[in-house]
Design a protein around this motif. Structure first.
Motif, mmCIF file in Angstrom:
data_model
loop_
_atom_site.group_PDB
_atom_site.id
_atom_site.type_symbol
_atom_site.label_atom_id
_atom_site.label_comp_id
_atom_site.label_asym_id
_atom_site.label_seq_id
_atom_site.Cartn_x
_atom_site.Cartn_y
_atom_site.Cartn_z
ATOM 1 N N LEU A 60 0.961 -1.301 -0.040
ATOM 2 C CA LEU A 60 -0.062 0.116 -0.076
ATOM 3 C C LEU A 60 0.941 1.190 -0.043
ATOM 4 O O LEU A 60 1.962 1.251 0.442
ATOM 5 C CB LEU A 60 -0.919 0.039 1.310
ATOM 6 C CG LEU A 60 -1.862 -1.112 1.442
ATOM 7 C CD1 LEU A 60 -2.563 -0.914 2.718
ATOM 8 C CD2 LEU A 60 -2.828 -1.118 0.504
ATOM 9 N N PRO A 61 0.278 2.574 -0.356
ATOM 10 C CA PRO A 61 1.003 3.769 -0.299
ATOM 11 C C PRO A 61 1.385 3.814 1.203
ATOM 12 O O PRO A 61 0.399 3.326 2.013
ATOM 13 C CB PRO A 61 -0.001 4.756 -0.770
ATOM 14 C CG PRO A 61 -0.821 3.978 -1.531
ATOM 15 C CD PRO A 61 -0.919 2.487 -1.163
ATOM 16 N N GLY A 62 2.328 4.570 1.597
ATOM 17 C CA GLY A 62 2.666 4.904 3.006
ATOM 18 C C GLY A 62 1.274 5.623 3.633
ATOM 19 O O GLY A 62 0.629 6.341 3.105
ATOM 20 N N LEU A 63 0.933 5.216 4.787
ATOM 21 C CA LEU A 63 -0.260 5.673 5.555
ATOM 22 C C LEU A 63 -0.098 7.126 6.179
ATOM 23 O O LEU A 63 1.305 7.446 6.426
ATOM 24 C CB LEU A 63 -0.559 4.828 6.586
ATOM 25 C CG LEU A 63 -0.791 3.290 6.271
ATOM 26 C CD1 LEU A 63 -1.343 2.443 7.207
ATOM 27 C CD2 LEU A 63 -2.027 3.346 5.060
ATOM 28 N N ILE A 64 -1.039 7.850 6.031
ATOM 29 C CA ILE A 64 -1.079 9.152 6.469
ATOM 30 C C ILE A 64 -2.093 9.470 7.776
ATOM 31 O O ILE A 64 -3.179 9.084 7.628
ATOM 32 C CB ILE A 64 -1.445 10.350 5.389
ATOM 33 C CG1 ILE A 64 -0.436 9.978 4.125
ATOM 34 C CG2 ILE A 64 -1.496 11.555 5.838
ATOM 35 C CD1 ILE A 64 -0.928 10.703 2.763
ATOM 36 N N GLU A 65 -1.643 9.870 8.924
ATOM 37 C CA GLU A 65 -2.250 10.233 10.088
ATOM 38 C C GLU A 65 -2.425 11.691 10.200
ATOM 39 O O GLU A 65 -1.619 12.351 10.208
ATOM 40 C CB GLU A 65 -1.633 9.633 11.244
ATOM 41 C CG GLU A 65 -1.946 10.093 12.563
ATOM 42 C CD GLU A 65 -3.358 9.886 12.797
ATOM 43 O OE1 GLU A 65 -4.285 10.884 12.941
ATOM 44 O OE2 GLU A 65 -3.840 8.776 13.405
ATOM 45 N N THR A 66 -3.803 11.920 10.101
ATOM 46 C CA THR A 66 -4.234 13.491 9.899
ATOM 47 C C THR A 66 -4.630 14.232 11.263
ATOM 48 O O THR A 66 -5.355 15.274 11.308
ATOM 49 C CB THR A 66 -5.328 13.612 8.903
ATOM 50 O OG1 THR A 66 -6.519 12.786 9.255
ATOM 51 C CG2 THR A 66 -4.665 13.438 7.323
ATOM 52 N N HIS A 67 -4.315 13.555 12.238
ATOM 53 C CA HIS A 67 -4.558 14.273 13.706
ATOM 54 C C HIS A 67 -4.058 13.691 14.807
ATOM 55 O O HIS A 67 -4.413 12.849 15.462
ATOM 56 C CB HIS A 67 -6.267 14.443 14.107
ATOM 57 C CG HIS A 67 -6.465 15.165 15.122
ATOM 58 N ND1 HIS A 67 -7.276 16.430 15.038
ATOM 59 C CD2 HIS A 67 -6.203 15.070 16.794
ATOM 60 C CE1 HIS A 67 -7.434 16.846 16.321
ATOM 61 N NE2 HIS A 67 -6.697 16.003 17.412
ATOM 62 N N PRO A 455 -4.882 5.025 22.602
ATOM 63 C CA PRO A 455 -3.629 4.542 22.948
ATOM 64 C C PRO A 455 -2.780 3.724 22.169
ATOM 65 O O PRO A 455 -1.551 3.933 22.129
ATOM 66 C CB PRO A 455 -3.789 4.065 24.302
ATOM 67 C CG PRO A 455 -5.204 3.583 24.246
ATOM 68 C CD PRO A 455 -5.740 4.341 23.548
ATOM 69 N N TYR A 456 -3.318 2.945 21.191
ATOM 70 C CA TYR A 456 -2.810 2.322 20.098
ATOM 71 C C TYR A 456 -3.069 2.665 18.608
ATOM 72 O O TYR A 456 -4.258 2.070 18.295
ATOM 73 C CB TYR A 456 -2.977 0.721 20.351
ATOM 74 C CG TYR A 456 -2.551 0.195 21.945
ATOM 75 C CD1 TYR A 456 -0.994 0.246 22.316
ATOM 76 C CD2 TYR A 456 -3.611 0.113 22.895
ATOM 77 C CE1 TYR A 456 -0.889 -0.020 23.362
ATOM 78 C CE2 TYR A 456 -3.012 -0.147 24.072
ATOM 79 C CZ TYR A 456 -1.767 -0.520 24.483
ATOM 80 O OH TYR A 456 -1.275 -0.691 25.737
ATOM 81 N N PRO A 457 -2.356 3.360 17.974
ATOM 82 C CA PRO A 457 -2.758 3.937 16.850
ATOM 83 C C PRO A 457 -2.606 3.090 15.566
ATOM 84 O O PRO A 457 -2.070 3.643 14.606
ATOM 85 C CB PRO A 457 -2.096 5.120 16.645
ATOM 86 C CG PRO A 457 -0.650 4.846 17.432
ATOM 87 C CD PRO A 457 -1.088 4.013 18.616
ATOM 88 N N ASN A 458 -2.934 1.846 15.853
ATOM 89 C CA ASN A 458 -2.911 0.821 14.619
ATOM 90 C C ASN A 458 -4.156 1.087 13.608
ATOM 91 O O ASN A 458 -5.283 1.051 13.888
ATOM 92 C CB ASN A 458 -3.143 -0.459 15.406
ATOM 93 C CG ASN A 458 -2.851 -1.630 14.272
ATOM 94 O OD1 ASN A 458 -3.108 -1.278 13.191
ATOM 95 N ND2 ASN A 458 -2.410 -3.045 14.932
ATOM 96 N N PRO A 459 -3.619 1.549 12.586
ATOM 97 C CA PRO A 459 -4.605 2.060 11.487
ATOM 98 C C PRO A 459 -5.318 0.641 10.947
ATOM 99 O O PRO A 459 -6.682 1.039 10.644
ATOM 100 C CB PRO A 459 -3.752 2.356 10.330
ATOM 101 C CG PRO A 459 -2.343 1.442 10.521
ATOM 102 C CD PRO A 459 -2.047 1.481 11.962
ATOM 103 N N PHE A 460 -5.085 -0.647 11.256
ATOM 104 C CA PHE A 460 -5.861 -1.693 10.978
ATOM 105 C C PHE A 460 -6.867 -1.755 12.075
ATOM 106 O O PHE A 460 -8.008 -2.472 11.767
ATOM 107 C CB PHE A 460 -5.039 -2.889 10.848
ATOM 108 C CG PHE A 460 -3.955 -2.769 9.678
ATOM 109 C CD1 PHE A 460 -4.198 -2.419 8.421
ATOM 110 C CD2 PHE A 460 -2.639 -2.346 10.085
ATOM 111 C CE1 PHE A 460 -3.527 -2.001 7.290
ATOM 112 C CE2 PHE A 460 -1.741 -1.900 8.939
ATOM 113 C CZ PHE A 460 -2.117 -1.911 7.693
ATOM 114 N N PHE A 461 -6.761 -1.456 13.072
ATOM 115 C CA PHE A 461 -7.749 -1.324 14.183
ATOM 116 C C PHE A 461 -8.855 -0.477 13.681
ATOM 117 O O PHE A 461 -10.078 -0.885 13.891
ATOM 118 C CB PHE A 461 -7.347 -0.964 15.475
ATOM 119 C CG PHE A 461 -6.419 -1.808 16.230
ATOM 120 C CD1 PHE A 461 -6.188 -3.178 15.790
ATOM 121 C CD2 PHE A 461 -5.832 -1.165 17.503
ATOM 122 C CE1 PHE A 461 -5.376 -3.778 16.576
ATOM 123 C CE2 PHE A 461 -4.947 -2.376 18.034
ATOM 124 C CZ PHE A 461 -4.978 -3.506 17.709
ATOM 125 N N ALA A 462 -8.327 0.588 13.242
ATOM 126 C CA ALA A 462 -9.643 1.776 12.747
ATOM 127 C C ALA A 462 -10.318 1.302 11.744
ATOM 128 O O ALA A 462 -11.450 1.346 11.434
ATOM 129 C CB ALA A 462 -8.648 2.980 12.323
#
Length: 567
Positions: A60-67, A455-462
């Motif tokens: 995938l493209p590198g992920l981007i966290e916007t906040h 507390p765990y910013p795992n994008p796959f959780f989201a």
């Protein structure tokens, strides 16, 4: 042209406008120079090329966290009381007591991560009382921030240090909780009142240690770019940007960082905007890794803090009376004028709005400001716990981006039933955290953990939570793992489920668009930066409840491998 690095034998989701899937990519320096088949990429390979066999895994493209609040939870993990994993009042007190016993050398104690909802009775609404901390330590100040960052819990010694007495006047945009019968200080400060307790200060060395910890964590999750929230200059004389710039100077910066500065309601807005402009002069790099782009505003508080601004009153169980709706932190006229000034100075606007009335006021003020100041605006509202039906289409018309937090888009144990459902009422709580409604109306979404609030910013959780609107990471929440995404126990309004593609776009190309960087990052296309990740399963094809188990195998930033899974 010969490539420096080639990734082959992969299932590479480019996230371009056609959602093209390819087998190979070639990288030269820090840019992608080819996407296509394994056979075609051979012409880019020489004896000097590093060839990475992806072994059929997904790219995938590198992920981007916007906040994200940099450095996240690093200070608490490294130096303070970390309460994010405490799930009961008893466990919360145990963790605090253990830390204080293990660190008698400290003159005062800081921490973060407690949950108001785990405390009984009135403490679940006001927050835990000072006496709980006094019993643990009465001779040194203790100041602990809740998991959402809006509530500060103090012991009596900390109240004394801050000069807070029962006769203190209320602060605009803040709450100093007191016992309603006796007038005695409760030990809780909310929102703007938090500033009464002195913030913890760290040395440059401690800040570098914390940022390194943060960066290592984020690259391990596949992030390559972030929008970093920052407090006002008065809260930190050595801003985190100075630390980030140090890493860039040392060629050790492995994230693209766009920065936001909060514009506080209790400080002069023009002085603060001028400070933002000075930060841009000092740190912003056209074509570089550091940018200063955004002004951040708080329009209200939180539901658990009982100061989210609602269109209809809180329930009587909230204990605030029949007609209490929370509050708008800003005067509407001043807010609109400040938005106009920010846009005229060339910055984006990023708005914290939890309650539906706060969201409506944000949309209204942005509409006026964008009409006054024409331009390619990428303004954003974040959190969006409750939203009026009319505001979805208005946000789409005005190109207002929705920065959503899918981590919260289910009936979270110890938060939903003991807090949100009680304060909002069952029917209204069921409608919170819309997601698909934004997409259906054409609103661009980006995804965020609001780390360390999650507390765990795992994008796959989201991604899993956004797709299922149901429980993930059951062990953390102290719940039994679900085996059916339609299990009703923790499921929140399944009509608001989004698709995997929509959420991945919210972490990639749509997030890049929100940051005015869609020509540089967000998709795997020729000419763009070589920010890509390799993951161990195809999240577009697997059972939705398996998405949370996804592991990042490799992270490439600017064409360099900056993370490799060791397990």
């Amino acid at each position: 042209m010969i490539a420096d690095t080639v990734l082959t034998n992969g299932k590479i989701y480019t996230m371009d406008k056609d959602n093209t899937v390819v087998e190979s990519i070639a990288i030269k320096a820090n840019k992608i120079i080819f996407t296509g088949s394994d056979s075609e990429v051979k012409s880019y390979i020489s004896s000097h090329t590093k060839v990475v066999d992806v072994k059929g895994n997904t790219v995938l493209p590198g992920l981007i966290e916007t906040h994200v609040h940099v450095p996240g939870n690093a200070y608490n993990v490294l130096h303070n009381i970390d309460l994010y994993d405490a799930k009961t009042a008893e466990e919360t007190e145990t963790v605090i007591e253990r830390f204080i016993k293990e660190h008698p050398e400290k003159n005062r104690y800081y921490g973060k991560g407690f949950k108001t909802s785990v405390f009984p009775g009135t403490e679940s609404t006001k927050g835990p009382k000072k006496e709980r901390l006094d019993r643990i330590c009465s001779d040194k100040p203790i100041g602990i921030i809740d998991e959402g960052g809006h509530i500060c819990w103090l012991n009596s010694k900390a109240l004394e240090l801050a000069g807070i007495t029962e006769t203190i006047e209320e602060i605009d945009g803040g709450i100093i909780e007191k016992d309603e019968k006796t007038g005695e200080l409760w030990g809780i400060l909310k929102d703007e009142a938090k500033k009464l307790f002195p913030e913890q200060q760290f040395s440059p060395e401690e800040k570098r240690e914390a940022y390194q910890w943060f960066q290592d964590l984020f690259t391990s999750y596949g992030y390559t770019s972030i929008l970093a929230m920052r407090q006002s200059a008065s809260s930190d004389p050595t801003p985190i940007l100075e630390t980030i710039a140090y890493f860039d100077e040392q060629d050790q910066l492995n994230l693209r960082v766009a920065s936001a500065r909060e514009i506080k309601v209790l400080e002069d807005e023009y002085i603060q905007i001028n400070d933002l402009a000075e930060l841009k002069k000092k740190y912003h790099q056209e074509g570089g890794k550091i940018k200063v782009t955004t002004a951040k505003f708080f329009l209200d508080g939180t539901v658990e803090g009982l100061n989210a601004f609602l269109s209809e009153p809180y329930s009587l169980e909230a204990g605030k009376g029949e007609n209490y709706c929370g509050e708008l932190f800003w005067d509407e006229g001043r807010l609109k004028a400040t938005f106009i000034e920010v846009l005229s100075r060339g910055f984006n606007i990023h708005i914290h709005a939890i309650g539906d009335e706060a969201v409506s006021k944000a949309v209204e003020a942005l509409e006026i400001a964008q009409e006054k100041v024409k331009g390619d605006h990428r303004n954003c509202i974040t959190h969006l716990q409750l939203v009026h039906a009319d505001d979805f289409s208005k946000m789409a018309e005005l190109n207002i981006i929705a920065c959503v937090n899918p981590y919260w888009h289910f009936k979270e144990p110890s938060v939903y039933f003991d807090g949100e459902e009680v304060f909002l009422g069952k029917e209204r709580a069921e409608t919170e955290y819309p997601l698909k409604s934004f997409i259906d109306h054409g609103v661009i979404i980006t995804c965020s953990a609001d780390y360390p609030s999650s507390p765990y910013p795992n994008p796959f959780f989201a991604i899993q939570a956004g797709v299922t609107r149901n429980l993930y990471d059951a062990d953390y929440f102290g719940a039994e793992k679900i085996t059916d995404e339609n299990d009703p126990k923790w499921r929140l309004n399944p009509e608001e489920r989004a698709g995997v593609l929509e959420l991945v776009k919210g972490y990639t190309i749509d997030a890049a668009y929100a940051m005015h960087m869609e020509d540089e990052i967000g998709s795997i296309e020729c000419g763009k930066k070589a920010d890509v990740i390799v993951i161990d399963r195809d999240i577009f094809a697997i059972d939705h409840l398996d998405i949370e188990n996804t592991k990042v195998l490799k992270t490439f930033f600017d064409g360099r491998e900056v993370y490799s899974c060791k397990k």
